[in-house]
Design an enzyme around this catalytic site. Structure first.
Site, mmCIF file in Angstrom:
data_model
loop_
_atom_site.group_PDB
_atom_site.id
_atom_site.type_symbol
_atom_site.label_atom_id
_atom_site.label_comp_id
_atom_site.label_asym_id
_atom_site.label_seq_id
_atom_site.Cartn_x
_atom_site.Cartn_y
_atom_site.Cartn_z
ATOM 1 N N GLU A 1 -10.426 1.325 -20.266
ATOM 2 C CA GLU A 1 -10.964 2.519 -20.696
ATOM 3 C C GLU A 1 -12.175 2.693 -21.244
ATOM 4 O O GLU A 1 -12.284 1.840 -22.218
ATOM 5 C CB GLU A 1 -9.845 3.412 -21.409
ATOM 6 N N GLU B 1 -2.305 1.343 -25.060
ATOM 7 C CA GLU B 1 -2.709 1.625 -26.703
ATOM 8 C C GLU B 1 -1.491 1.598 -27.586
ATOM 9 O O GLU B 1 -1.330 2.641 -28.494
ATOM 10 C CB GLU B 1 -3.311 3.059 -26.676
#
Length: 509
Positions: free
Chosen positions: A269, A155
């Site tokens: 995810e 991220e």
């Protein structure tokens, strides 16, 4: 009425059954989380496993020699990868965080303090990735490592996970990708492992323009992200209950309209973090990962987005998880599919039912409440049907869904129906725990009780007529599985052996 009469040419392939994840590398040195993975591999059989913090300081990978040069320790990593391979899992190697000795700053994330700053010297980052890749090749062999995936960072579009700029991430990615490929050009590397589908198109075009290796793209999405981006859904482009599905489709459309339309997409995810309004957003105490809701949320979103990715990794397999310090109660809003005590949650059972689904997919037309759906398949004469009632949290009433399944070509007298239902307190132990008063510590009996409540509700319902039909009712958040197969030709019967009976009945006293 849902009539199963026409099969498509689609052979079912659910990307969510290929990948699983857990919190961080160091956790894999614990025996309890290893037990949870062993359990998942027996019941579900994932192919890949992803986790954070491979290069964290607690892994003790990087050290500096007296002469100032960099050296490496691989012992902890070896123990982790040895175990994963022993249970049939291939790593998705998340290349992060920045070891303190290489870091340009001290910004850290999570309770376990993962350094999220760029390298002070990019060459040292390149060397780390290159030497690591060389080591695992030497230990496991090229043929094995060619089946792995290398994912650069986590991220980086969020400041809490990457203190640098987008360009600095692209530089980090380029050096990691070239380091991996220098060992073996057939190894597969990708990114950006971004939040909410960001930077995917940008990374594809940057790598294409600069001739940088990119074998797949990866990103993350959660249902409650809608309220993180669009407060109270104001200006959300998605209809109610469609945000996750639309988000996955949007990334797929970005890829097919890019300079690399055939590149694989991995959602590394996803879980059932959800909310009904912006005020209730929580990442640390979200009960929707524990309760019955998770089962239907997983099934609906994974089934309806199956055509748009290569793999989806549920975050995470276990409540052995330390991002905000370890929780110790039986249910705590922690992300795992399995509790600390090894008790399966409703979401785990959803994966078990999806695993049963195989064969060619039927066309289905359903008139049902929003969020309800059906998946039906046939293989070798066995019909399998999966039903779910995943109405959005914003719908307070959450009505039941009742309908009838009709199986064309099936005579009720010749077939048997088997049913598994995930419902509150049977297949979903969370509600049973609430009924106990939410004890923080369990007695041995209470643990056995919750384990029993985690078992799905199994039954043998009666088929009716020709073509055979079966009625069903699903309450909000429930998931139901039917399997229809022919009655067995062989039945148990008594085997007689008169000679042996005579010998045993002889009076030998």
């Amino acid at each position: 009425m849902i009539r199963l009469e026409k099969k498509t040419e689609e052979r079912l392939d659910l990307p969510c059954l290929k990948c699983i994840s857990l919190g961080r590398a160091y956790d894999l040195l614990r025996e309890d989380i290893r037990d949870h993975l062993r359990m998942a591999q027996k019941d579900i059989g994932f192919r890949f496993c992803r986790f954070h913090a491979l290069f964290h300081d607690d892994m003790d990978v990087v050290y500096r020699r007296p002469d100032g040069t960099i050296g490496y320790h691989w012992h902890q990593i070896d123990k982790i990868y040895d175990f994963l391979l022993s249970v049939g899992l291939k790593p998705i190697v998340e290349l992060n965080p920045m070891p303190s000795l290489l870091a340009s700053g001290n910004q850290k994330m999570f309770y376990y303090a993962m350094n999220v700053t760029p390298p002070k010297v990019m060459q040292e980052w390149y060397d780390l990735v290159h030497e690591f890749t060389h080591h695992i090749t030497e230990r496991y062999g090229e043929h094995e490592v060619e089946q792995w995936r290398f994912e650069v960072w986590n991220e980086p579009n969020r400041k809490c996970f990457w203190s640098g700029t987008q360009q600095e991430y692209f530089d980090l990615y380029e050096n990691a990708a070239r380091a991996v490929k220098a060992v073996n050009p057939r190894y597969l590397v990708g990114g950006p492992a971004s939040a909410i589908g960001a930077w995917v198109g940008e990374l594809i075009e940057y790598c294409t323009e600069k001739d940088i290796p990119l074998d797949f793209v990866s990103t993350h999405l959660y249902p409650q992200d809608e309220y993180c981006v669009h407060k109270d859904r104001e200006h959300s482009p998605s209809a109610l209950g469609m945000y996750y599905i639309d988000g996955v489709r949007k990334v797929w459309e970005t890829v097919i309209n890019s300079s690399r339309p055939d590149i694989d997409i991995y959602w590394t995810e996803f879980n059932t973090l959800a909310t009904d309004c912006a005020e209730n957003i929580t990442f640390l105490n979200n009960i929707h990962v524990d309760k019955l809701f998770s089962a239907a949320c997983i099934v609906r979103n994974m089934v309806e987005t199956r055509a748009w990715s290569k793999g989806v990794a549920y975050w995470t397999i276990s409540d052995v998880f330390e991002e905000s310090q370890m929780r110790h109660t039986p249910f705590s809003g922690t992300y795992g599919l399995i509790t600390l005590q090894g008790i399966p949650k409703a979401g785990y059972n959803a994966f078990k039912l999806m695993k049963k689904m195989r064969g060619k997919v039927f066309e289905t037309s359903v008139e049902a409440p929003l969020g309800c759906g059906v998946l039906a398949c046939e293989e070798d004469g066995i019909l399998r049907v999966l039903l779910w009632n995943n109405q959005p949290l914003e719908i307070a009433s959450r009505p039941d869904w009742s309908d009838t399944l009709v199986f064309d070509g099936v005579n009720a007298e010749d077939f048997i129906a088997e049913k598994a239902l995930i419902r509150e307190g049977q297949g979903s132990a969370y509600e049973a725990w609430l009924g106990m008063g939410k004890p923080a510590n369990l007695t041995a009996f209470e643990e056995d009780y919750l384990r029993a409540r985690s078992e799905m509700d199994y039954s043998l319902p009666t088929l009716k007529g020709s073509p055979a039909s079966i009625d069903f009712t699903l309450k909000g958040d429930e998931v139901c599985y039917f399997e229809i197969h022919k009655r067995p030709k062989d039945v148990a019967h008594i085997v007689e052996n008169k000679k042996m009976e005579a010998q045993l009945n002889t009076d030998n006293t």
